[in-house]
Design a protein around this motif. Sequence first.
Motif, mmCIF file in Angstrom:
data_model
loop_
_atom_site.group_PDB
_atom_site.id
_atom_site.type_symbol
_atom_site.label_atom_id
_atom_site.label_comp_id
_atom_site.label_asym_id
_atom_site.label_seq_id
_atom_site.Cartn_x
_atom_site.Cartn_y
_atom_site.Cartn_z
ATOM 1 N N ILE A 88 44.223 80.485 38.511
ATOM 2 C CA ILE A 88 44.362 80.193 39.933
ATOM 3 C C ILE A 88 44.829 78.752 40.117
ATOM 4 N N ASP A 89 45.434 78.459 41.281
ATOM 5 C CA ASP A 89 45.876 77.102 41.565
ATOM 6 C C ASP A 89 44.782 76.320 42.273
ATOM 7 N N SER A 90 45.084 75.101 42.712
ATOM 8 C CA SER A 90 44.083 74.228 43.330
ATOM 9 C C SER A 90 43.576 74.767 44.653
ATOM 10 N N GLU A 91 44.337 75.694 45.265
ATOM 11 C CA GLU A 91 43.923 76.283 46.533
ATOM 12 C C GLU A 91 43.199 77.605 46.342
ATOM 13 N N ARG B 161 44.339 80.310 44.821
ATOM 14 C CA ARG B 161 45.213 81.491 44.811
ATOM 15 C C ARG B 161 45.569 81.869 43.380
ATOM 16 N N ILE B 162 45.683 83.167 43.142
ATOM 17 C CA ILE B 162 46.017 83.669 41.814
ATOM 18 C C ILE B 162 47.497 83.415 41.537
ATOM 19 N N VAL B 163 47.777 82.756 40.438
ATOM 20 C CA VAL B 163 49.165 82.463 40.073
ATOM 21 C C VAL B 163 49.595 83.178 38.799
ATOM 22 N N LEU B 164 48.616 83.647 38.019
ATOM 23 C CA LEU B 164 48.986 84.313 36.765
ATOM 24 C C LEU B 164 47.849 85.208 36.289
ATOM 25 N N ILE B 165 48.213 86.398 35.843
ATOM 26 C CA ILE B 165 47.239 87.300 35.229
ATOM 27 C C ILE B 165 47.889 87.925 34.000
ATOM 28 N N ASN B 166 47.066 88.496 33.136
ATOM 29 C CA ASN B 166 47.620 89.193 31.973
ATOM 30 C C ASN B 166 47.483 90.708 32.133
ATOM 31 N N PHE C 235 40.990 96.103 36.054
ATOM 32 C CA PHE C 235 40.658 96.202 37.476
ATOM 33 C C PHE C 235 41.502 97.222 38.225
ATOM 34 N N GLY C 236 42.543 97.721 37.604
ATOM 35 C CA GLY C 236 43.348 98.758 38.234
ATOM 36 C C GLY C 236 44.337 98.256 39.271
ATOM 37 N N TYR C 237 44.541 96.946 39.346
ATOM 38 C CA TYR C 237 45.521 96.388 40.282
ATOM 39 C C TYR C 237 46.792 95.994 39.521
ATOM 40 N N THR C 238 47.926 96.060 40.209
ATOM 41 C CA THR C 238 49.165 95.574 39.612
ATOM 42 C C THR C 238 49.277 94.078 39.839
ATOM 43 N N ARG C 239 50.187 93.452 39.133
ATOM 44 C CA ARG C 239 50.389 92.014 39.299
ATOM 45 C C ARG C 239 50.795 91.682 40.731
ATOM 46 N N ASP C 240 51.713 92.493 41.283
ATOM 47 C CA ASP C 240 52.172 92.215 42.628
ATOM 48 C C ASP C 240 51.048 92.279 43.655
ATOM 49 N N GLU C 241 50.040 93.082 43.371
ATOM 50 C CA GLU C 241 48.925 93.215 44.312
ATOM 51 C C GLU C 241 47.948 92.034 44.219
ATOM 52 N N LEU C 242 47.972 91.323 43.074
ATOM 53 C CA LEU C 242 47.018 90.247 42.868
ATOM 54 C C LEU C 242 47.622 88.840 43.023
ATOM 55 N N LEU C 243 48.864 88.680 42.618
ATOM 56 C CA LEU C 243 49.470 87.349 42.649
ATOM 57 C C LEU C 243 49.561 86.780 44.058
ATOM 58 N N ASP C 244 49.261 85.493 44.161
ATOM 59 C CA ASP C 244 49.306 84.738 45.401
ATOM 60 C C ASP C 244 48.199 85.131 46.380
ATOM 61 N N ARG C 245 47.215 85.821 45.879
ATOM 62 C CA ARG C 245 46.079 86.184 46.741
ATOM 63 C C ARG C 245 44.882 85.291 46.384
ATOM 64 N N PRO C 246 44.015 84.991 47.365
ATOM 65 C CA PRO C 246 42.844 84.172 47.100
ATOM 66 C C PRO C 246 41.790 84.948 46.290
#
Length: 276
Positions: free
Chosen positions: A248-251, A253-258, A265-276
């Motif tokens: 996550i970044d300083s705010e 928000r998710i910036v990277l996942i593997n 968790f069953g989520y895609t990257r697009d569903e998780l990236l940039d989310r708090p």
Amino acid sequence: FTLDADGTVLSVNRFGTEQLGYRVGELVGHSVLAVFHEEDRQKAMACLHVAFQAPTQVHQWELRKVRKDGRMLWVREDVRIIQDSAGKPLALVVCADITERKRAEEALRESEAFKNRILENSPDCIKVLDLEGRLLFMSKGGMERMEIGDAAPFLNRQWVEFWQGEDKQKARAAIEAARTGGVGRFNGFYPTATGKPKWWDVLVTPLFDASGAPEKFLSISRDITEHRRAEEKFRGLLEAAPDAIVIIDSEGRIVLINAQTERLFGYTRDELLDRP
């Protein structure tokens, strides 16, 4: 001044004496070479001889003189050969003090030399483009980075055309941003002249003329190949990790996942990236 063919001062006006800080009696009857800079005396005498050999022409030269108080000044001398009442040829010398102009020229040369040293020693590939996007200049450091021995084959060619695929569109967009007074930036791939793969962080900015209008473009490309390789290696290790990893970044928000995070968790990257 009026001088004979040997350089002896025959007369001098008030301006000439004030310019050099001498009295009339200290100049008349003496060699004019005495008021010239030591390194310019031979040239001054040679110029005077040329003037007497071509008496129908107006001659001009720029030399250094030394005032009585030791201060050096640059003068431009316009010389015409005239005749006295007895028909003897004399040199009529009109002097203009050009010291300030010479100082300004020297300051400009030093400034240009300083800028050239910056260009030569910068590790970045620095280029100047015209408003049509044609390559006009490439720095020495840039040529070394690109493994180019001679920049001539690249000059006056469209800089955008050096890029391929999506990078060409990015380069074109960067030019357009600079054309409107902004800054264009992108990361692109372009190999060296010998075929070595290179990634570049590219910045394009306008160069403005005296009126504030863009007259050229400045493009600075920084070699980020090693950074790119390190990033790809990190991503490879990240994807191979058996655990779920979320960055996550300083705010917050998710910036990277593997990939393991997606599976767990069953989520895609697009569903998780940039989310708090």
